[in-house]
Design an enzyme around this catalytic site. Structure first.
Site, mmCIF file in Angstrom:
data_model
loop_
_atom_site.group_PDB
_atom_site.id
_atom_site.type_symbol
_atom_site.label_atom_id
_atom_site.label_comp_id
_atom_site.label_asym_id
_atom_site.label_seq_id
_atom_site.Cartn_x
_atom_site.Cartn_y
_atom_site.Cartn_z
ATOM 1 N N GLY A 93 0.822 -1.197 0.000
ATOM 2 C CA GLY A 93 0.000 0.000 0.000
ATOM 3 C C GLY A 93 0.859 1.250 0.000
ATOM 4 O O GLY A 93 0.372 2.375 -0.008
ATOM 5 N N THR A 94 2.156 1.003 -0.033
ATOM 6 C CA THR A 94 3.135 2.082 0.055
ATOM 7 C C THR A 94 3.318 2.819 -1.259
ATOM 8 O O THR A 94 3.864 3.909 -1.270
ATOM 9 C CB THR A 94 4.479 1.470 0.469
ATOM 10 O OG1 THR A 94 4.652 0.269 -0.302
ATOM 11 C CG2 THR A 94 4.462 1.089 1.933
ATOM 12 N N LYS B 287 2.061 12.551 -4.072
ATOM 13 C CA LYS B 287 0.687 12.087 -3.892
ATOM 14 C C LYS B 287 0.645 10.852 -2.995
ATOM 15 O O LYS B 287 -0.082 10.808 -2.008
ATOM 16 C CB LYS B 287 0.092 11.767 -5.264
ATOM 17 C CG LYS B 287 -1.389 11.494 -5.271
ATOM 18 C CD LYS B 287 -1.900 11.437 -6.708
ATOM 19 C CE LYS B 287 -3.412 11.389 -6.749
ATOM 20 N NZ LYS B 287 -3.902 11.618 -8.121
ATOM 21 N N THR B 288 1.415 9.839 -3.332
ATOM 22 C CA THR B 288 1.389 8.621 -2.526
ATOM 23 C C THR B 288 2.119 8.828 -1.201
ATOM 24 O O THR B 288 1.753 8.238 -0.180
ATOM 25 C CB THR B 288 2.005 7.434 -3.291
ATOM 26 O OG1 THR B 288 3.310 7.815 -3.758
ATOM 27 C CG2 THR B 288 1.142 7.048 -4.475
ATOM 28 N N LYS C 117 14.756 8.948 1.840
ATOM 29 C CA LYS C 117 14.933 8.380 3.179
ATOM 30 C C LYS C 117 13.804 7.426 3.566
ATOM 31 O O LYS C 117 13.898 6.740 4.575
ATOM 32 C CB LYS C 117 15.004 9.506 4.211
ATOM 33 C CG LYS C 117 16.292 10.337 4.120
ATOM 34 C CD LYS C 117 16.303 11.408 5.199
ATOM 35 C CE LYS C 117 17.647 12.124 5.246
ATOM 36 N NZ LYS C 117 17.628 13.194 6.279
ATOM 37 N N ILE D 80 11.183 13.384 -2.036
ATOM 38 C CA ILE D 80 9.867 12.760 -2.108
ATOM 39 C C ILE D 80 9.624 12.353 -3.557
ATOM 40 O O ILE D 80 9.489 13.198 -4.443
ATOM 41 C CB ILE D 80 8.780 13.735 -1.608
ATOM 42 C CG1 ILE D 80 9.066 14.148 -0.156
ATOM 43 C CG2 ILE D 80 7.394 13.102 -1.736
ATOM 44 C CD1 ILE D 80 9.162 12.999 0.838
ATOM 45 N N LEU D 81 9.588 11.057 -3.785
ATOM 46 C CA LEU D 81 9.499 10.566 -5.168
ATOM 47 C C LEU D 81 8.132 10.854 -5.763
ATOM 48 O O LEU D 81 8.014 11.167 -6.945
ATOM 49 C CB LEU D 81 9.751 9.052 -5.198
ATOM 50 C CG LEU D 81 11.153 8.612 -4.752
ATOM 51 C CD1 LEU D 81 11.205 7.098 -4.609
ATOM 52 C CD2 LEU D 81 12.212 9.092 -5.745
ATOM 53 N N ASN D 82 7.091 10.686 -4.946
ATOM 54 C CA ASN D 82 5.728 10.892 -5.437
ATOM 55 C C ASN D 82 4.928 11.576 -4.334
ATOM 56 O O ASN D 82 4.456 10.910 -3.399
ATOM 57 C CB ASN D 82 5.100 9.538 -5.802
ATOM 58 C CG ASN D 82 3.706 9.686 -6.385
ATOM 59 O OD1 ASN D 82 3.071 10.747 -6.283
ATOM 60 N ND2 ASN D 82 3.215 8.623 -7.003
ATOM 61 N N GLU E 17 7.046 5.296 7.853
ATOM 62 C CA GLU E 17 6.945 5.184 9.301
ATOM 63 C C GLU E 17 7.127 6.500 10.039
ATOM 64 O O GLU E 17 6.495 6.739 11.065
ATOM 65 C CB GLU E 17 7.955 4.140 9.809
ATOM 66 C CG GLU E 17 7.514 2.754 9.412
ATOM 67 C CD GLU E 17 8.603 1.703 9.492
ATOM 68 O OE1 GLU E 17 8.520 0.833 10.344
ATOM 69 O OE2 GLU E 17 9.538 1.756 8.655
#
Lengths: 755, 341, 173
Positions: free
Chosen positions: A483-484, A650-651, A718, A646-648, A722
């Site tokens: 779900g990541t 939105k997710t 990174k 932050i790659l995406n 979590e």
């Protein structure tokens, strides 16, 4: 890819996907119900297994009345320790990648009962309903022995674990003179903080469908897990199978949160039954049985803090006592963070375990840190009041620019910006510092904040890329998407690295026939698998360039890989972007059908060894409390996160939103209640183990603080799964105090603790 | 889950006959509680008599000005029925405070009365329970008992009735209509559920085979001054820790009629005439409300984990009465009207 | 605890009820299957008809993952027996929309990233489809409450609310 487009032209490129909000590539499969989870592979001739669990906590089985059950038409077999064939003998065969120290539990191995709800039998029948019924009438006799499940009774039995699981670090030795510094400081605070066990409760219950492909053939093991390779090595070692004979497949995982890090017992049972019966078998656990294995351990923490009149931390003591099973030492980093999050010269950290008659605890989202940060951050709030300093200011005053535990600089740390941006967005300056001073609509209003730190980890991972003449790229690695957003971010990385449109790229995961990836945990998937995907695409790009250079009149002749860029479906020269080759023509022009590359990535130890690598967050919370009735609503949360690139967005935002919801659950409702007389969890269902519902969730906002980090990995990520949870429960507790003047030090903050 | 046969009779007398002829059988309405209990092996009937084909789903006006709620009308259809919304909004609120839209679409009015306790020990075959297996003992006494009774409990059982709807029905003094081979009879709501005493396995006063056919609401609906206040451990989809149905009639500041019922505190919705009498004829003041609250909680006894409910119930009663009278009521109830924890 | 008697666990076997043909109308099609009365609607869909889009998250009506529509109304299919649904009009996620032709709610769920692991998603969408039909959830506060019968452990509620409100508001317009 940073090398590939080191000096990109100023125009944004159509195939630059990294950092752009991108809808999930597996979205359509999930919203239409087409996404298949472990219990949904309806293979032919399927038998169903239902697990029977012990209702005693300690003792031994004296008799299993299997014959009565076997007499029921359609019941195929009852497996128990009485008839399980001889399997692997040594402990190491039962150790999975994430196993803690000790001797792993072996299902159906012996008559001894070591914990309540221990799986003791598997009833296999032609249909699910029949197996369920047969399991319900199976009578088992026990000899009962006294048990002890209560950590409170084990306060004096703590010991320092010598053997942990991978990733666990014993607390660093004390520094300075924490006792003396504490005594001398004008502002002191000490208190105990407690939470009971909590359970992961992913929405998908654990299940395994084993497809029997014939004697001497292979098993397809469709398993709910966070690591296909981990399950495969566990199964092959126990049953003496080759890797070819035990293919593990996990295309979709209905939530994990750590519960699927270790192979669960239904996988063992389904394989056992399939091998013995030479038929396909499915074993699904019930929701009640989801409480029969690992959990976030019941933990008692003691924090002592002291500060001088300027608000400088003078002493920090943090100790924790956590439960573990009789057979394994489950360890997590609870207290270490406290020596790293704030600048303090006098620190003493202690971590102990006590054995109880429970199943081994298990990593649960931000294991250790969620526990430790709760205690530390409430204690920091308490000391801030005693010192008469704003809690945010107090943290800024004690900001750590260096990791004092490791005596290393941080590879990057934008926590200060998290504080500033989070506070600004939240409106922290509107807070009246006095408790019980703010009201709205007749309710008490409280503002609270807290902070957190989590590891930035990269593991070794491998990947494969295959480009075909139709212009499509398939990249694969045996990772997971619990779900990541793994499917999506890997597609983004691959598409951008080779300059292809997102639609032309497919990422495949969750299959031991694919290159190996680590279990999905520790927030390390983006860094680990992402780096492998980037590496393999670069390798493929190099091959593509070579082929492109062979084309007639190729404008790329003689240039190096570093001198070209892969963008918008083209390979083009950096020095003259008009000079290009269409990527999808390259194979056809060379008469090739496909081009493949296999590669991988591992952490650059030389580069990293001098640094402490972590993600951070700062959480700001508003609560409204109806004091008369004890009800509390979390009306607003701002969570500012610095987690590298932050790659995406939105997710990634969704990951942090979910973490906040977890924090709200942890703070307000989640606890697994054990009746120690029985040694049994009593609220073992979703009606009584409360997790938040939509009505609990109000205004949640996520702020990503820009953070560049060239040390952690080439992508600069990174991990985000979590860190967002940290500080949430503490910030809510702190806000509850600000609202009411009541300090609750045992989670969750239920009605009766505030009224 | 047991194996069982299923039949869906189309007439009430046939259903009742079938039930009498098959002692091991059970009626099934929506199934939301029974199937759950069967999956837990708490209930194991060998035959289910489906009620969905019975003509019991109507909601219709009664000649005396009351309203008849068919036993097989769903909780959702009942809550949203125009007559219920208009004339019995307390019932509407109570139903909507319970369960979820999905469950309310399945659960029937008769079934709501028949739902069994949520006591952890009752539900868990691994632990003794007098309600499930008479004579084995009560594990909740001395066990974990946050969700258990503070009123009307016995040494045999401290379970609570979990319904929200029934708390409103108790306050509204609904009448339960039942059928049996002996014919029809009516049971006042106060006499329908029972206290555990030394027969905790019996939740209600139904005789063997009797089938609930309807709930009759009297004309008086308290549509002007009422509140259903539910306190729970999350904002929705949770059973009540404590709930209050408060209904008043006012003449100016003077209370002319009053009903108070509590949920989550006893083996049945908890009412007490003396508490209501303390309100009637008195001005609607906090002092009056507190007296009534104290009276309704008189004799309450807490256990290790639920003693807080005594004070919480008192405060909830006062709040509910305040809300019902709209007296100096400044709390923004609308903001979380449907999500009060 | 020691003074308490041990509960009875094993029970004597009972005669098994035979399976019988049952026709269910699902997504506009009649589907016949052979089941005994103890088969729930949820298990009938997943284990007998290979309609695995409907999820089992608890099997006790405590999570909403198994939500389907019966005559347009949302129910928990885990708490209903298949035999009780004969001749009713059942809609599952497979009948809400297809990859080629998504329902506006399905598209809104993708656009708003209203899920993570995806396991509660079909139930959430079926629940929201019914919510639209019910016509009662108009404000965010109402939708929050009326969607609270569907747990999401990933905690996607903020985005689910945005997705549902987009379609609710489009319907209002």
């Amino acid at each position: 890819m940073s090398q590939t487009i080191a000096n990109p032209p100023v125009v944004r490129l159509g195939t630059d996907y990294i950092g752009k909000p991108t809808s999930r590539v597996d979205g359509t499969a999930k919203v239409t119900g087409a996404a298949k989870y472990a219990a949904e592979y309806n293979v032919p001739n399927l038998l169903y297994g239902v697990v029977v669990c012990s209702h005693i906590t300690k003792g031994r089985i004296t008799k299993i009345h299997a014959a009565d059950v076997l007499a029921v038409p359609g019941v195929v077999q009852v497996f128990s320790h009485e008839n399980v064939p001889s399997l692997a003998w040594f402990d190491h065969n039962y150790k999975d990648d994430v196993a803690p120290g000790g001797s792993p539990f072996r299902p159906l191995h012996e008559p001894e009962i070591r914990f309540n709800m221990q799986p003791v039998a598997l009833v296999v029948a032609d249909t699910f309903e029949l197996a369920r019924y047969a399991a319900s009438i199976l009578e088992i006799e026990y000899e009962v022995e006294p048990h002890e499940t209560d950590l409170e009774k084990k306060r004096d039995d703590g010991y320092e674990p010598g053997r942990g699981k991978s990733g666990w670090m014993p607390p660093p030795p004390p520094r300075g003179n924490p006792n003396q510094a504490y005594r001398k400081a004008p502002h002191q605070h000490e208190a105990e903080y407690i939470h009971l066990a909590q359970h992961h409760n992913p929405m998908e219950m654990f299940a395994t469908t084993v497809e029997w492909l014939g004697d001497g053939q292979k098993l397809n093991i469709f398993d709910k897990t966070q690591g296909a390779y981990n399950v495969q090595q566990y199964i092959t070692k126990i049953f003496g199978l080759s890797k070819e004979e035990a293919r593990v497949i996990t295309k979709y995982t209905g939530g994990g949160f750590g519960s699927g890090l270790r192979p669960q017992y239904q996988a063992f049972m389904a394989v056992l039954a399939a091998l013995e019966l030479k038929q396909s078998v499915r074993v699904s656990l019930t929701r009640q049985q989801m409480f029969s294995f690992g959990h976030r351990p019941h933990t008692l923490q003691y924090v002592k803090l002291a500060a001088d009149d300027n608000g400088t931390l003078q002493a920090l003591h943090h100790s924790a006592l956590a439960e573990t099973s009789q057979f394994e030492d489950f360890t997590e980093n609870v207290v270490n963070w406290s020596g790293m999050l704030y600048q303090c010269e006098n620190v003493k950290l202690k971590y102990q375990l006590a054995k109880a008659d429970v199943f081994s605890p298990l990593d649960m989202r931000a294991p250790g840190a969620a526990t430790g940060s709760y205690a530390l951050e409430v204690a920091m709030d308490e000391l801030a009041y005693k010192a008469g300093i704003d809690p945010l200011q107090f943290r800024l005053l004690n900001y750590a620019d260096r990791d004092q535990n490791a005596d290393k600089p941080f590879s990057s740390k934008k926590l200060r910006e998290c504080y500033h941006q989070g506070a600004a967005k939240f409106g922290w300056d509107k807070r009246n510092p006095k408790p019980r001073s703010m009201r709205k609509n007749g309710k008490l209003v409280g503002y609270g904040m807290a902070t957190g730190v989590w590891d930035a980890t990269q593991k070794k991972a491998a990947a494969k890329a295959c480009f075909t003449a139709d212009g499509r790229l398939t990249v694969s690695s045996a990772s997971n998407d619990i779900g990541t957003g793994t499917y999506t971010i890997m597609t983004q990385i691959a598409a951008q690295t080779l300059g292809l449109p997102l639609e032309a790229v497919t990422f495949v995961l969750g299959d031991t026939n694919l290159p190996e990836a680590p279990v999905q945990g520790g927030s390390w998937t983006a860094a680990s698998v992402g780096s492998a995907v980037e590496a393999v695409c670069q390798d493929l790009g190099k091959s593509l360039l070579k082929l492109a250079q062979k084309m007639d009149d190729s404008p790329l002749k003689g240039v190096d890989f570093e001198d070209v860029q892969f963008v918008n479906g083209l390979i083009r020269r950096n020095d003259d972007i008009q000079q290009s080759v269409v990527i999808r023509d390259v194979l056809q022009a060379n008469g090739e059908k496909e081009l493949t590359a296999e590669s991988g990535a591992a952490p650059d130890m030389m580069k990293q060894m001098g640094y402490s690598m972590h993600a951070h967050n700062a959480v700001f919370v508003e609560v409204q409390v109806d004091e008369e009735l004890g009800t509390l609503h979390v009306t607003r949360v701002v969570n500012a996160v610095a987690a590298g690139r932050i790659l995406n967005p939105k997710t990634a935002r969704s990951q942090v939103l979910g973490s906040i919801v977890w924090g709200i659950g942890m703070a307000l409702m989640e606890e697994t209640i054990m009746d120690h007389g029985f040694g049994r969890f009593m609220n073992h269902n979703l009606a009584e183990y409360h997790i938040p519902v939509m009505a609990d969730i109000h205004d949640l906002q996520v702020v990503f603080v820009e953070e560049e980090d060239e040390i952690v990995n080439p992508l600069g990520v990174k991990g985000i799964g979590e860190v967002g949870l940290l500080g949430v429960a503490a910030a809510i507790s702190n806000a509850a105090f600000h609202a009411t003047g009541k300090r609750v030090r045992d989670l969750p903050v239920l009605i009766n603790k505030l009224m | 889950m047991n194996s069982f046969t299923y039949s869906p009779p189309t007439a009430v007398d046939a259903a009742v006959r079938e039930r009498i002829n098959r002692p091991d059988s059970a009626y099934i309405g929506g199934g939301t509680n029974l199937i759950d209990l069967m999956k837990e092996n708490v209930a194991h009937p060998t035959h289910l008599i489906g009620l969905k084909k019975l003509p019991l789903a109507e909601i219709e006006n009664l000649p005396d000005g009351g309203l008849r709620l068919g036993a097989m009308a769903t909780n959702a259809d009942t809550a949203w029925h125009p007559e219920v919304e208009k004339r019995y909004p307390l019932l509407n609120q109570a139903i909507l405070a319970g369960a979820t839209p999905q469950l309310r679409n399945m659960a029937t009015n008769g079934g709501n009365l028949m739902q069994r306790t949520r006591c952890y020990y009752f539900y868990d075959l691994a632990t003794p329970c007098n309600k499930r297996e008479p004579g084995t003992g009560c594990s909740a006494i001395g066990g974990y008992n946050r969700i258990h009774a503070i009123l009307g409990a016995s040494e045999q059982c401290i379970a609570t009735h979990p319904s929200d709807m029934c708390v409103a029905l108790a306050a509204l003094e609904a009448v339960v209509r039942v059928s049996s081979p002996q014919g029809e009879r009516s049971i006042s709501f106060a006499n329908f559920h029972r206290l555990p005493g030394d027969r905790p396995e019996l939740d209600n006063t139904l005789r063997p085979g009797e089938l609930i056919t309807a709930l009759d609401l009297p004309k008086k609906g308290f549509a002007k001054n009422f509140t259903y206040l539910k306190l729970r451990d999350r904002s929705s989809y949770a059973f009540a820790v404590v709930s209050v149905a408060a209904a008043l009639e006012l003449d100016g500041d003077i209370i002319t009629d009053a009903r108070l019922a509590l949920g989550g505190v006893a083996h049945k919705p908890w009412r007490k005439a003396e508490a209501e009498q303390l309100l009637i004829g008195k001005p609607a003041t906090l002092v009056t409300f507190r007296q009534a609250a104290a009276e309704l909680l008189a004799g309450a006894e807490g256990h290790a984990h639920n003693a807080f409910k005594i004070e919480l119930a008192k405060r909830a009663i006062v709040r509910a009465l305040k809300q019902a009278t709209e007296m100096d009521y400044v709390l923004d109830t609308n903001a979380f009207q449907n999500s009060n924890p | 605890m020691s003074q308490l008697a041990q509960p009875t666990l094993g029970r004597a076997p009972v005669a098994l009820a035979p399976t019988q043909p049952l026709t269910l109308r699902i997504n506009g099609e009649n589907r016949t299957l052979n089941v005994a009365p103890w088969t729930t609607l949820l298990d009938a869909l997943r284990e007998y008809l290979d309609l695995t889009g409907t999820k089992k998250g608890c099997d006790h009506g405590q999570c909403g993952a198994c939500t389907v529509l019966v005559n347009g109304k949302r129910i928990n299919s885990c708490l209903s027996l298949a035999v009780m649904q004969e001749s009713e009009d059942i809609t599952t996620i497979e009948g809400i929309g297809t990859a080629e032709e998504l329902h506006p709610l399905q598209q809104a769920f993708i656009d708003h990233d209203a899920f993570q692991c995806g396991y509660c998603t079909p139930g959430q969408i079926c629940s929201a489809v019914a919510l639209l039909k019910e016509g009662r959830g108009k404000t965010e506060a109402e939708v929050r409450d009326l969607m609270s019968g569907n747990l999401c452990r990933c905690g996607a509620y903020t985005n689910i609310l945005s997705a549902v409100m987009e379609v609710v508001n489009a319907q209002k317009a």
